[in-house]
Design a protein around this motif. Structure first.
Motif, PDB file in Angstrom:
ATOM      1  N   ARG A  89     -45.814  17.715 -20.007  1.00 47.22           N
ATOM      2  CA  ARG A  89     -45.586  16.841 -21.001  1.00 47.22           C
ATOM      3  C   ARG A  89     -46.580  16.365 -22.086  1.00 47.22           C
ATOM      4  O   ARG A  89     -47.763  16.065 -21.680  1.00 47.22           O
ATOM      5  N   PRO A  91     -42.732  24.749 -17.434  1.00 49.04           N
ATOM      6  CA  PRO A  91     -43.171  23.991 -16.434  1.00 49.04           C
ATOM      7  C   PRO A  91     -43.643  24.882 -15.126  1.00 49.04           C
ATOM      8  O   PRO A  91     -44.144  24.352 -13.984  1.00 49.04           O
ATOM      9  N   TRP A 140     -52.048  21.345 -12.009  1.00 47.49           N
ATOM     10  CA  TRP A 140     -51.468  20.464 -12.749  1.00 47.49           C
ATOM     11  C   TRP A 140     -52.057  19.038 -12.702  1.00 47.49           C
ATOM     12  O   TRP A 140     -52.854  18.553 -11.582  1.00 47.49           O
ATOM     13  N   GLU A 156     -48.064  15.042 -12.857  1.00 44.71           N
ATOM     14  CA  GLU A 156     -47.088  16.218 -12.755  1.00 44.71           C
ATOM     15  C   GLU A 156     -47.472  17.057 -11.871  1.00 44.71           C
ATOM     16  O   GLU A 156     -46.914  18.210 -11.833  1.00 44.71           O
ATOM     17  N   SER A 189     -41.600  16.849 -10.817  1.00 49.10           N
ATOM     18  CA  SER A 189     -41.810  15.860 -12.039  1.00 49.10           C
ATOM     19  C   SER A 189     -42.154  16.713 -13.290  1.00 49.10           C
ATOM     20  O   SER A 189     -42.192  16.077 -14.453  1.00 49.10           O
ATOM     21  N   ARG A 190     -42.071  17.978 -13.172  1.00 46.46           N
ATOM     22  CA  ARG A 190     -41.979  18.539 -14.498  1.00 46.46           C
ATOM     23  C   ARG A 190     -40.774  19.222 -14.885  1.00 46.46           C
ATOM     24  O   ARG A 190     -40.384  20.031 -15.638  1.00 46.46           O
TER      25      ARG A 190
END
Length: 186
Positions: free
Chosen positions: A37, A160, A174, A178, A183-184
């Motif tokens: 992100r 991701p 990560w 994330e 979460s990605r």
């Protein structure tokens, strides 16, 4: 009751490492941290800038060749004219910057942050060079800490699921927000 005991009893622990050692959250497990992100990367950069780190931003997405990377890095880090535009020269010059060179506008005790955006595209175009660059940075960051200097690398990837082999004898991990694949979006 000590401050630590009061915090521990309340379920909180004082964040002395974070305040005494700015940037430690990006150096505890690895010197190269991945971000998917862009917002989280921007927030991390802002926190480090607020702590007086010098941040060098590099857009790796347009790099189609290793030479593109060398030109961009050399210009951004103001390498000397004799820079050889190869990985050995990158290792040497980055070592000078990380361990001995000034961080220009960074305050005493802060450090240098190198950020890459779109690194997945460079990694696709030049896989061995992309891995080697991260390895060199991680190794130089580890050596810099011996001299009580800080070098941090934050890497943005639009993929991701991107993975790298360990760098500087440490894994590329990560960021904490994330960490989980879910979460990605992966």
């Amino acid at each position: 009751m000590s401050t630590f005991s009061r915090h521990a009893a309340s379920g909180q622990t004082p964040n002395t490492a974070m305040s005494r050692f700015p940037g430690i959250e990006y150096m505890g497990n690895t010197f190269v941290t991945l971000f998917w992100r862009r917002r989280l990367l921007d927030q991390a950069v802002q926190r480090l800038e607020d702590r007086d780190f010098r941040v060098v931003r590099l857009a790796a997405g347009p790099w189609g060749t290793e030479e593109d990377m060398h030109r961009s890095v050399a210009a951004a880090l103001q390498f000397p004219d004799y820079y050889g535009h190869n990985l050995d020269a990158l290792n040497d010059c980055l070592g000078d910057v990380a361990c001995y060179g000034p961080y220009d506008d960074s305050a005493e005790g802060a450090g240098l942050v190198i950020t890459f955006t779109g690194y997945d595209r460079f990694a696709t175009a030049c896989p061995p060079a992309a891995q080697a660059v991260l390895d060199i940075i991680a190794d130089r960051a580890r050596r810099a800490t011996v001299l009580q200097r800080r070098l941090i690398c934050l890497v943005h990837s639009s993929d991701p699921d991107i993975r790298f082999d360990p760098v500087g004898a440490m894994p590329v991990m990560w960021n904490g927000d994330e960490w989980l694949d879910s979460s990605r979006g992966g």
